[in-house]
Write a protein that holds these residues in place. Structure first.
Motif, short mmCIF file in Angstrom:
data_model
loop_
_atom_site.label_atom_id
_atom_site.label_comp_id
_atom_site.label_asym_id
_atom_site.label_seq_id
_atom_site.Cartn_x
_atom_site.Cartn_y
_atom_site.Cartn_z
N ASP A 16 0.05 5.50 5.78
CA ASP A 16 0.11 4.83 7.08
C ASP A 16 -0.17 3.34 6.89
O ASP A 16 -1.32 2.94 6.67
N GLY A 17 0.86 2.54 6.99
CA GLY A 17 0.69 1.09 6.83
C GLY A 17 0.34 0.43 8.15
O GLY A 17 1.21 -0.08 8.85
N HIS A 18 -0.94 0.46 8.48
CA HIS A 18 -1.35 -0.10 9.78
C HIS A 18 -1.00 -1.59 9.88
O HIS A 18 -0.67 -2.08 10.96
N THR A 19 -1.06 -2.30 8.76
CA THR A 19 -0.70 -3.72 8.80
C THR A 19 0.78 -3.92 9.07
O THR A 19 1.19 -5.01 9.49
N TYR A 117 -0.44 -5.37 2.95
CA TYR A 117 -0.26 -3.92 2.93
C TYR A 117 -0.52 -3.35 1.54
O TYR A 117 -1.26 -2.38 1.37
N GLU A 120 -4.48 -4.41 0.39
CA GLU A 120 -5.61 -3.98 1.22
C GLU A 120 -5.45 -2.57 1.79
O GLU A 120 -6.44 -1.99 2.25
N GLU A 121 -4.25 -2.02 1.75
CA GLU A 121 -4.05 -0.66 2.26
C GLU A 121 -3.64 0.32 1.16
O GLU A 121 -4.25 1.36 0.99
N PHE A 125 -5.88 3.25 -0.66
CA PHE A 125 -5.38 4.60 -0.39
C PHE A 125 -5.28 5.40 -1.68
O PHE A 125 -5.69 6.56 -1.74
#
Length: 343
Positions: A16-19, A117, A120-121, A125
């Motif tokens: 899930d790439g919230h950015t 992404y 930081e994600e 993850f």
């Protein structure tokens, strides 16, 4: 016909790439990321990680494509590991594709925050969901072409995140590699009366994308990454670095582009220091590269020597495309580094 076996040791988690939510192009925020697990992976023993970045117009899944007479990248790496020619490591193949064909793995108001992404994600993850050695010393970044450019740039910008890097035929020396494509892009744009919107609509609707028009879609993608224009809506949300009518440089835009050039970046001491602190820096390029990248790589290597940046640079007798066999050189080197304790 010989029946092919499934890809070895692969998993495809949804990240899930919230950015990436609400990105300007409406590209997906959730990405399925191919992850190669080493043959002895059981979820208990921890391994180093290599983030492998695809080139422009490719994505993580591109590494899984089968071609006659050649193993896929996972098959290639699994074979080396089984033969004891490569230390075991996880290989993560990010999906940073955009509607324009690629993100260059940078944060851009025209495409989305793909650097954020990834760093930081996606990196956290992977450390949360897999048995990794979650330290910069045990994490590497590599890639070819746009992916090689990104691997080098990310290593310079995120010294606390990656401990090693490999750049295969990475974009650099923009004065030579990109500027030589400006006339071709300008000629294509003229066919569409100077309208990027008209060109992009035709490109999207074409069942077979005309290879003769690739220089303009490539130039659009680079402009979206290096010189975005958030005041405009897609596909006009970028500023080209040249005048479509005369092909003269637009100097202020061009200076924005040059700020991304690894040959420019290496002159900044904090970026040079980040490269000095890598456990391994590997670069290579074909001696007959059609985009003239061999000249930029030679300059980069020479400047790195002057700046006392340890590195290994190789040239090989080939062109830009179809050189995935070079990963059999770089990835075992990176795996050896990320699998060991810092000396």
């Amino acid at each position: 016909m010989t029946e092919r076996t499934p890809q070895p040791y692969m998993t495809f988690p949804a990240v899930d790439g919230h950015t990436l939510e609400h990105n300007p192009l409406g590209d997906p925020a959730v990405r399925h990321v191919p992850v190669f697990l080493p043959p002895s992976y059981d979820g208990r023993k921890r391994f180093g990680v290599i983030f492998l970045l695809s080139g422009f117009a490719g994505t993580g899944s591109s590494f899984l494509n089968y071609r006659f007479g050649r193993p896929t990248l996972p098959e290639q790496m699994a074979g080396l590991m089984r033969q004891g020619l490569m230390d075991e490591a996880l290989i993560v193949m990010p999906d940073c594709m955009t509607m324009y064909g690629g993100s260059q793995y940078v944060d851009s108001t025209a495409t989305g925050p793909y650097e954020t992404y990834l760093t930081e994600e996606l990196v956290p993850f992977i450390d949360r969901h897999f048995a990794t050695l979650p330290h910069a010393a045990n994490r590497a970044v590599a890639g070819k072409s746009s992916g090689g450019f990104a691997a080098l740039r990310l290593a310079m910008r995120h010294p606390g995140l990656f401990g090693a890097a490999a750049c295969h035929s990475g974009d650099m020396n923009f004065e030579l590699s990109y500027r030589s494509s400006f006339p071709a892009a300008a000629r294509i744009l003229e066919k569409y009366n100077g309208s990027l919107s008209a060109f992009f609509t035709a490109w999207q609707q074409a069942d077979k994308k005309p290879s003769s028009e690739f220089p303009l879609i490539d130039m659009m993608a680079m402009a979206a990454c290096y010189s975005p224009d958030p005041s405009q809506t897609p596909p006009e949300n970028m500023r080209l670095p040249f005048s479509p009518e005369t092909c003269d440089l637009v100097e202020d835009v061009w200076q924005e582009w040059l700020g991304f050039d690894p040959l420019t970046m290496i002159e900044e001491e904090h970026y040079a220091e980040a490269l000095r602190n890598l456990r391994l820096l590997y670069l290579d390029c074909g001696s007959f590269d059609e985009y003239h990248l061999q000249f930029g790589h030679r300059k980069f290597s020479a400047r790195a020597r002057e700046l006392d940046i340890p590195h290994r640079y190789e040239e090989f007798p080939d062109t830009h495309g179809d050189t995935s066999y070079r990963y059999s050189v770089s990835l075992p080197l990176l795996a050896g580094v990320v699998s060991s304790e810092p000396g």
